[in-house]
Design a protein around this motif. Structure first.
Motif, PDB file in Angstrom:
ATOM      1  N   VAL A  10       0.808  -1.220   0.000  1.00  0.00           N
ATOM      2  CA  VAL A  10       0.000   0.000   0.000  1.00  0.00           C
ATOM      3  C   VAL A  10       0.843   1.272   0.000  1.00  0.00           C
ATOM      4  O   VAL A  10       0.486   2.254  -0.657  1.00  0.00           O
ATOM      5  N   SER A  11       1.948   1.285   0.695  1.00  0.00           N
ATOM      6  CA  SER A  11       2.748   2.509   0.789  1.00  0.00           C
ATOM      7  C   SER A  11       3.402   2.891  -0.528  1.00  0.00           C
ATOM      8  O   SER A  11       3.921   4.004  -0.672  1.00  0.00           O
ATOM      9  N   ASN A  12       3.359   1.984  -1.523  1.00  0.00           N
ATOM     10  CA  ASN A  12       3.986   2.259  -2.823  1.00  0.00           C
ATOM     11  C   ASN A  12       2.991   2.673  -3.898  1.00  0.00           C
ATOM     12  O   ASN A  12       3.374   2.877  -5.050  1.00  0.00           O
ATOM     13  N   PHE A  13       1.721   2.830  -3.544  1.00  0.00           N
ATOM     14  CA  PHE A  13       0.694   2.980  -4.566  1.00  0.00           C
ATOM     15  C   PHE A  13       0.420   4.417  -4.999  1.00  0.00           C
ATOM     16  O   PHE A  13      -0.365   4.643  -5.915  1.00  0.00           O
ATOM     17  N   PHE A  14       1.023   5.408  -4.343  1.00  0.00           N
ATOM     18  CA  PHE A  14       0.663   6.792  -4.659  1.00  0.00           C
ATOM     19  C   PHE A  14       1.777   7.726  -4.238  1.00  0.00           C
ATOM     20  O   PHE A  14       2.664   7.367  -3.450  1.00  0.00           O
ATOM     21  N   THR A  15       1.760   8.944  -4.768  1.00  0.00           N
ATOM     22  CA  THR A  15       2.735   9.969  -4.390  1.00  0.00           C
ATOM     23  C   THR A  15       2.101  11.034  -3.500  1.00  0.00           C
ATOM     24  O   THR A  15       2.803  11.721  -2.762  1.00  0.00           O
ATOM     25  N   GLU A  29       1.984  -9.361   9.769  1.00  0.00           N
ATOM     26  CA  GLU A  29       1.835  -8.651   8.497  1.00  0.00           C
ATOM     27  C   GLU A  29       0.651  -7.689   8.558  1.00  0.00           C
ATOM     28  O   GLU A  29       0.702  -6.583   7.995  1.00  0.00           O
ATOM     29  N   ILE A  30      -0.408  -8.067   9.250  1.00  0.00           N
ATOM     30  CA  ILE A  30      -1.556  -7.176   9.429  1.00  0.00           C
ATOM     31  C   ILE A  30      -1.154  -5.949  10.241  1.00  0.00           C
ATOM     32  O   ILE A  30      -1.551  -4.820   9.925  1.00  0.00           O
ATOM     33  N   GLU A  31      -0.352  -6.148  11.287  1.00  0.00           N
ATOM     34  CA  GLU A  31       0.104  -5.019  12.100  1.00  0.00           C
ATOM     35  C   GLU A  31       0.908  -4.034  11.259  1.00  0.00           C
ATOM     36  O   GLU A  31       0.706  -2.813  11.339  1.00  0.00           O
ATOM     37  N   LYS A  32       1.807  -4.546  10.428  1.00  0.00           N
ATOM     38  CA  LYS A  32       2.589  -3.677   9.546  1.00  0.00           C
ATOM     39  C   LYS A  32       1.690  -2.989   8.528  1.00  0.00           C
ATOM     40  O   LYS A  32       1.863  -1.796   8.218  1.00  0.00           O
ATOM     41  N   PHE A  33       0.709  -3.710   8.011  1.00  0.00           N
ATOM     42  CA  PHE A  33      -0.226  -3.170   7.022  1.00  0.00           C
ATOM     43  C   PHE A  33      -0.981  -1.965   7.589  1.00  0.00           C
ATOM     44  O   PHE A  33      -1.095  -0.926   6.938  1.00  0.00           O
ATOM     45  N   ILE A  34      -1.473  -2.083   8.809  1.00  0.00           N
ATOM     46  CA  ILE A  34      -2.212  -0.984   9.425  1.00  0.00           C
ATOM     47  C   ILE A  34      -1.288   0.193   9.718  1.00  0.00           C
ATOM     48  O   ILE A  34      -1.670   1.361   9.538  1.00  0.00           O
ATOM     49  N   THR A  35      -0.066  -0.080  10.132  1.00  0.00           N
ATOM     50  CA  THR A  35       0.908   0.995  10.327  1.00  0.00           C
ATOM     51  C   THR A  35       1.182   1.718   9.018  1.00  0.00           C
ATOM     52  O   THR A  35       1.217   2.959   8.970  1.00  0.00           O
ATOM     53  N   ASP A  36       1.344   0.958   7.934  1.00  0.00           N
ATOM     54  CA  ASP A  36       1.586   1.563   6.616  1.00  0.00           C
ATOM     55  C   ASP A  36       0.392   2.408   6.175  1.00  0.00           C
ATOM     56  O   ASP A  36       0.565   3.492   5.583  1.00  0.00           O
ATOM     57  N   ILE A  37      -0.811   1.936   6.457  1.00  0.00           N
ATOM     58  CA  ILE A  37      -2.006   2.700   6.099  1.00  0.00           C
ATOM     59  C   ILE A  37      -2.042   4.016   6.865  1.00  0.00           C
ATOM     60  O   ILE A  37      -2.293   5.083   6.290  1.00  0.00           O
TER      61      ILE A  37
END
Length: 242
Positions: free
Chosen positions: A99-104, A125-133
């Motif tokens: 997700v963190s790579n999808f937009f500028t 992986e879910i914990e990292k995903f929510i942090t990235d969001i």
């Protein structure tokens, strides 16, 4: 079998049938967004993670969002394009965990619905995903999640869940619980010219617990604005505080 393989070889072939009438479901989501004040704000950018055939992406685009729809299944993305009726929706074939790579530009809104969250590999992986969001959202941006709560283990006959049936298809879902995962078997009977054909595929979901997800959201500066059951799914709207 991986989740991606399960969709490519089995579930993607009847996912649209399973979810029901597209127009009525789309209108349900649109009403939900409007009722809860989910409208374009600062930059109008919305990211739909696990977009499928467009049940969230299309009503968001109709409300004025510039939507990026992300899914790993080409068949469902093609259906989304067919359903979009020339709405401006950008599509991307990718894994949602990127997700963190999808937009500028940081988006106003990130959506991850339909139990997509459980498709990640594990709770870490879910914990990292929510942090990235959280790191990806604009200030005062919103996250919408929906997922099945698997806190109460189903046993015996209760493990067999009738999902949908008509004159040509019968779909049953069978659940087998582990500590951190749920093994899911989608059992489809499909009527052909030669009679009924059985098609089976199994994959593993992360066993999501609503309390744990809320704790992760709050830990990542996401304030819970809405938490209720909608169409049998735990549905959460969270606001980024800072």
């Amino acid at each position: 079998m991986t989740v991606k393989e399960h969709y490519e070889n089995h579930l993607g072939n009847f996912y649209s049938w399973m979810t029901g009438n597209f127009d009525s479901k789309k209108q349900e989501f649109k009403k939900f967004f409007i009722d809860n004040g989910v409208i374009p704000q600062t930059n109008k950018i919305a990211i739909d993670l696990g977009a499928g055939h467009g049940l969230q992406s299309i009503p968001l685009a109709e409300l004025g969002f510039q939507v990026l729809a992300v899914d790993f299944n080409q068949q469902l993305i093609d259906e989304l394009k067919a359903n979009s009726n020339e709405l401006t929706i950008t599509v991307k074939i990718d894994d949602i965990k990127n997700v963190s790579n999808f937009f500028t530009v940081k988006p106003d809104l990130i959506v991850c619905c339909g139990d997509t969250l459980s498709h990640l590999d594990n709770k870490s992986e879910i914990e990292k995903f929510i942090t990235d969001i959280s790191n990806s959202l604009e200030k005062n941006g919103k996250l919408i999640l929906s997922f099945r709560d698997y806190s109460n283990e189903l046993t015996g006959r209760n493990r067999f869940i009738p999902v949908k049936s008509d004159e040509t298809k019968i779909l049953t879902c069978i659940l087998d619980y582990e500590n951190d995962f749920v093994n899911v078997t989608d059992l489809l009977y499909e009527k052909t010219n030669d009679g009924w054909v059985q098609k089976i595929s199994s994959y593993k979901k992360v066993r999501l617990i609503t309390k744990e997800i809320i704790e992760l959201l709050q830990k990542n500066n996401l304030k819970i604005e809405f938490n209720d059951i909608v169409n049998r799914l735990t549905t959460i709207i969270a606001l980024k505080n800072t």
